[in-house]
Design a protein around this motif. Structure first.
Motif, mmCIF file in Angstrom:
data_model
loop_
_atom_site.group_PDB
_atom_site.id
_atom_site.type_symbol
_atom_site.label_atom_id
_atom_site.label_comp_id
_atom_site.label_asym_id
_atom_site.label_seq_id
_atom_site.Cartn_x
_atom_site.Cartn_y
_atom_site.Cartn_z
ATOM 1 N N UNK A 34 3.342 20.698 -16.290
ATOM 2 C CA UNK A 34 4.766 20.668 -16.636
ATOM 3 C C UNK A 34 4.989 19.887 -17.926
ATOM 4 N N UNK A 35 4.291 18.765 -18.078
ATOM 5 C CA UNK A 35 4.425 17.968 -19.298
ATOM 6 C C UNK A 35 4.065 18.795 -20.536
ATOM 7 N N UNK A 63 11.754 12.348 -15.214
ATOM 8 C CA UNK A 63 12.070 12.111 -13.811
ATOM 9 C C UNK A 63 11.768 13.345 -12.968
ATOM 10 N N UNK A 64 10.824 13.189 -12.014
ATOM 11 C CA UNK A 64 10.494 14.274 -11.094
ATOM 12 C C UNK A 64 11.420 14.181 -9.889
ATOM 13 N N UNK A 65 12.158 15.244 -9.626
ATOM 14 C CA UNK A 65 13.147 15.259 -8.564
ATOM 15 C C UNK A 65 12.713 16.110 -7.375
ATOM 16 N N UNK A 66 11.845 17.079 -7.597
ATOM 17 C CA UNK A 66 11.373 17.959 -6.529
ATOM 18 C C UNK A 66 10.118 18.659 -7.025
ATOM 19 N N UNK A 67 9.414 19.304 -6.122
ATOM 20 C CA UNK A 67 8.204 20.031 -6.477
ATOM 21 C C UNK A 67 8.466 21.517 -6.652
ATOM 22 N N UNK A 88 15.314 13.499 -33.554
ATOM 23 C CA UNK A 88 16.188 14.245 -32.656
ATOM 24 C C UNK A 88 15.803 13.895 -31.230
ATOM 25 N N UNK A 89 16.786 13.794 -30.350
ATOM 26 C CA UNK A 89 16.504 13.682 -28.926
ATOM 27 C C UNK A 89 16.769 15.041 -28.306
ATOM 28 N N UNK A 90 15.822 15.510 -27.491
ATOM 29 C CA UNK A 90 15.941 16.807 -26.831
ATOM 30 C C UNK A 90 15.953 16.585 -25.330
ATOM 31 N N UNK A 91 16.979 17.092 -24.663
ATOM 32 C CA UNK A 91 17.030 17.055 -23.198
ATOM 33 C C UNK A 91 16.435 18.346 -22.673
ATOM 34 N N UNK A 92 15.609 18.192 -21.630
ATOM 35 C CA UNK A 92 14.982 19.338 -20.986
ATOM 36 C C UNK A 92 15.260 19.273 -19.489
ATOM 37 N N UNK A 93 15.910 20.293 -18.971
ATOM 38 C CA UNK A 93 16.153 20.417 -17.533
ATOM 39 C C UNK A 93 15.234 21.506 -17.008
ATOM 40 N N UNK A 94 14.483 21.186 -15.962
ATOM 41 C CA UNK A 94 13.526 22.139 -15.403
ATOM 42 C C UNK A 94 13.940 22.516 -13.998
ATOM 43 N N UNK A 101 16.205 34.120 -6.460
ATOM 44 C CA UNK A 101 17.021 33.691 -7.591
ATOM 45 C C UNK A 101 17.605 32.300 -7.446
ATOM 46 N N UNK A 102 17.438 31.661 -6.288
ATOM 47 C CA UNK A 102 17.949 30.306 -6.098
ATOM 48 C C UNK A 102 17.235 29.316 -6.999
ATOM 49 N N UNK A 103 17.991 28.370 -7.558
ATOM 50 C CA UNK A 103 17.438 27.381 -8.482
ATOM 51 C C UNK A 103 17.487 25.985 -7.871
ATOM 52 N N UNK A 104 16.394 25.235 -8.051
ATOM 53 C CA UNK A 104 16.331 23.828 -7.651
ATOM 54 C C UNK A 104 15.923 23.016 -8.864
ATOM 55 N N UNK A 105 16.720 22.008 -9.212
ATOM 56 C CA UNK A 105 16.371 21.116 -10.318
ATOM 57 C C UNK A 105 15.157 20.295 -9.904
#
Length: 157
Positions: A34-35, A63-67, A88-94, A101-105
């Motif tokens: 993931x990194x 920050x790891x929130x779930x697998x 620049x600061x870049x935010x990445x949401x995974x 189709x359900x999404x989990x952060x």
């Protein structure tokens, strides 16, 4: 540099299918894989904003929130939250996307990227146009993260 770009102009989305080679011995997504994907997404986002080459200067939060598990689609959404003279600061949401189709952060990360010239020296990058309250809130939060980095000694004062 007077030239500025909108946050929307550099938004990036990358999608990866989670296959066996990306799993650890718990059959979950390797953090290191993931990194790698996050670093690529941050670079692409920053290159879109800066219209040039960039280098990763640091990672402020990871920050790891779930697998995520075999067969999930890994969606990475990146956007620029703050711009200095060369950085620049870049935010990445995974998100892990299930077959329905359900999404989990699963992860939120902030990468610090620096625009570089052909000799890998820092170069000026375009400013950032903030158009929404959410973009302004991210900018303000980025200023706080930058101050914390200075306090920790991880950036020049």
């Amino acid at each position: 540099m007077e030239y500025k770009k909108r946050v929307s102009e550099s938004r990036t989305e990358m999608i990866h299918l989670l296959v066996p080679g990306n799993l650890n011995h718990h059959n979950r997504l390797y953090g290191g894989q993931l990194l790698k994907w996050l670093d690529e997404a941050a670079a692409i986002t920053a290159m879109r904003h800066s219209e040039g080459e960039v280098m990763t200067a640091g990672i402020d939060h990871l920050d790891f929130k779930a697998g995520a598990v075999l067969g999930d689609r890994i969606n990475i959404h990146g956007y620029v939250t703050y711009v200095g003279r060369t950085s620049m600061e870049v935010r990445l949401d995974t998100y892990a996307e299930k077959i329905d189709g359900g999404l989990t952060l699963i992860n939120v990360a902030y990468f610090i990227m620096v625009g570089v010239d052909e000799n890998y020296r820092p170069r000026e990058v375009p400013g950032l146009i903030l158009e929404t309250d959410a973009e302004r809130a991210e900018w303000d939060a980025a200023l706080k993260r930058k101050e914390h980095r200075k306090e920790r000694g991880s950036v020049k004062k």
